[in-house]
Write a protein that holds these residues in place. Structure first.
Motif, PDB file in Angstrom:
ATOM      1  N   MET A   1     -86.139 -28.410 -78.495  1.00  0.00           N
ATOM      2  CA  MET A   1     -86.767 -29.052 -79.646  1.00  0.00           C
ATOM      3  C   MET A   1     -86.049 -28.598 -80.917  1.00  0.00           C
ATOM      4  O   MET A   1     -85.724 -27.436 -81.065  1.00  0.00           O
ATOM      5  N   GLN A   2     -85.817 -29.562 -81.804  1.00  0.00           N
ATOM      6  CA  GLN A   2     -85.053 -29.238 -83.009  1.00  0.00           C
ATOM      7  C   GLN A   2     -85.757 -29.826 -84.231  1.00  0.00           C
ATOM      8  O   GLN A   2     -86.213 -30.973 -84.200  1.00  0.00           O
ATOM      9  N   VAL A   3     -85.848 -29.048 -85.297  1.00  0.00           N
ATOM     10  CA  VAL A   3     -86.425 -29.520 -86.563  1.00  0.00           C
ATOM     11  C   VAL A   3     -85.339 -29.429 -87.625  1.00  0.00           C
ATOM     12  O   VAL A   3     -84.812 -28.354 -87.893  1.00  0.00           O
ATOM     13  N   THR A   4     -84.994 -30.573 -88.205  1.00  0.00           N
ATOM     14  CA  THR A   4     -83.910 -30.626 -89.189  1.00  0.00           C
ATOM     15  C   THR A   4     -84.456 -31.100 -90.529  1.00  0.00           C
ATOM     16  O   THR A   4     -85.139 -32.136 -90.604  1.00  0.00           O
ATOM     17  N   GLU A   5     -84.167 -30.342 -91.589  1.00  0.00           N
ATOM     18  CA  GLU A   5     -84.623 -30.724 -92.926  1.00  0.00           C
ATOM     19  C   GLU A   5     -83.810 -31.890 -93.455  1.00  0.00           C
ATOM     20  O   GLU A   5     -82.579 -31.879 -93.411  1.00  0.00           O
ATOM     21  N   THR A   6     -84.499 -32.915 -93.972  1.00  0.00           N
ATOM     22  CA  THR A   6     -83.807 -34.082 -94.540  1.00  0.00           C
ATOM     23  C   THR A   6     -84.091 -34.259 -96.027  1.00  0.00           C
ATOM     24  O   THR A   6     -83.402 -34.992 -96.714  1.00  0.00           O
TER      25      THR A   6
END
Length: 444
Positions: free
Chosen positions: A1-6
């Motif tokens: 699982m990956q959380v990327t700031e946009t």
């Protein structure tokens, strides 16, 4: 699982959450393994249904559950790690949506506005003046006279006397519209105090001057906003027969009057009145003190405000004021009410003070006890006589209603906390000056 700031701009935040197909499949598999021992299916012993059949039977539903759990878990982990607290429920949108197929990664876009960092409040910088009013003998006598007026009796006037404003007339009446009697328009031996305003406008005035045994025709128009729609705005004729004309007789200011109001003596009643008056004065003075405090806090602490929170508050203010200005319109589909700059300015104040008080309360561990909530529900239930139990059950099941009852208690406790640390001086004034100070409080 990956959380990327946009997105990270002011209080606005944006993230992409990716749950890989392998992670999702592993969650589904774990759910199937957990459930397998309890599953019964025709042709198989309990707990012996093959995994392939279970996946075919329950897989689609479990994929949805696993997907939701994975996304919720990623969001919770993000908020715990970042320390962000969203001002409103985050907006979550699945990329691909209906085109998503099993075996693909799940990609979700999450956006929200974070609650701003709020500076610590030094209550010692707040200077307040507490207005104090004593219940003087004149105020007690005035309140006592009002009680006596409420306890007044009526005695028959001399035969042939004409009814005056303030007299009580005992009447039979029947109402007609276009010559037809209407439902609810009839009464017998009704005691009506002329000038009390208990009947529709214009009715009581036409009985002034009537004598016992007179028959009087009263012509009136029902108000346009009258509660019964079939009568609203209609002209009506009431045929009235006057049976008695009675003059008001003020109650004597004595121990007997006191016992009617639950006191042992007139002096005891005066003491109760003084206590009630001072409690009323104290409540009014607190409202003035609280406004002064909020005015100071509004200028004392500044921080960025979540725009969507302000927009929602401004829309609510605009909607509320529109209904106050149009009380006769009960149609909630009257269209969108545009928030003005004035509404937005008021919304900014409310949001700023709301966030500040919430933060002060959070840091000081201010809570609302079960006992305080029960009392709040009891107070609110009094508005629904005969339906108290139904109201209690409604509150128990409605989290939003619970919050509506809890919020003002929490706010008052935080206000008291700040006041206890502020510089407060007492100022004794007259009740007239207190009334002026209360009248000066416009709605905020």
């Amino acid at each position: 699982m990956q959380v990327t700031e946009t997105l990270n701009e002011g209080l606005k935040r944006g993230y992409t959450i990716t749950v890989t197909a392998a992670e999702l499949d592993a969650k589904v598999q774990a759910k199937l393994v957990e459930a397998q021992p309890e599953i019964e299916m025709k042709g198989f012993r309990k707990g012996k249904v093959p995994m392939a059949i279970l996946r075919k039977q329950f897989g689609p539903r479990l994929i949805g559950e696993a997907m939701q759990e994975a996304i919720d878990g990623a969001m919770q982990s993000h908020f715990e790690a970042s320390g962000d607290r969203p001002a409103l429920q985050p907006e979550v949108k699945m990329v691909g949506g209906e085109d998503w197929k099993e075996g693909q990664d799940v990609v979700v876009e999450m956006s929200y506005e974070a609650l701003p960092p709020i500076p610590d409040l030094d209550a010692s910088n707040v200077t307040l003046e507490r207005l104090v009013v004593k219940a003087d003998p004149a105020a007690v006598d005035e309140a006592l006279a009002n009680l006596a007026d409420n306890a007044k009796s009526f005695e028959d006037r001399k035969k042939g006397s004409k009814a005056k404003d303030g007299d009580q007339v005992t009447i039979d009446f029947e109402g007609f519209i276009d010559g037809e009697a209407f439902e609810g328009g009839k009464g017998e031996s009704y005691p009506l105090v002329l000038g009390s305003g208990s009947f529709i406008p214009g009715f009581e005035e036409q009985l002034v001057g009537a004598k016992a045994e007179d028959e009087v025709e009263v012509k009136v128009s029902f108000p346009e906003n009258y509660g019964a729609a079939h009568l609203a705005g209609k002209e009506a004729l009431f045929k009235c027969k006057v049976h008695a004309v009675k003059a008001p007789k003020a109650a004597e200011l004595d121990d007997e009057l006191a016992t009617k109001f639950g006191a042992e003596s007139l002096e005891a009643l005066k003491g109760q009145i003084a206590e009630r008056l001072e409690a009323e004065y104290k409540g009014a003075a607190r409202a003035v003190l609280k406004r002064s405090l909020l005015d100071q806090l509004d200028g004392l602490v500044k921080f960025d405000l979540p725009s969507k929170l302000v927009e929602a508050e401004a829309a609510q203010i605009a909607h509320q004021l529109w209904h106050e200005e149009n009380p006769d319109v009960h149609d909630h589909n009257h269209g969108h009410v545009e928030a003005t700059d004035e509404h937005k300015k008021l919304a900014e104040r409310r949001v700023r003070l709301g966030l500040l008080l919430a933060e002060v309360g959070r840091k000081a561990d201010v809570t609302v006890s079960d006992q305080e909530m029960t009392q709040a529900v009891l107070n609110a239930a009094r508005q629904y006589p005969g339906q108290e139990r139904a109201f209690f059950e409604f509150v128990q099941k409605n989290a939003q209603m619970q919050q509506q009852l809890r919020a003002p208690i929490f706010e008052d406790k935080v206000v008291d906390l700040i006041v206890s640390g502020a510089k407060v001086s007492d100022k004794e004034i007259s009740k007239e000056d207190l009334q002026k100070a209360v009248e000066a409080l416009d709605e905020i």
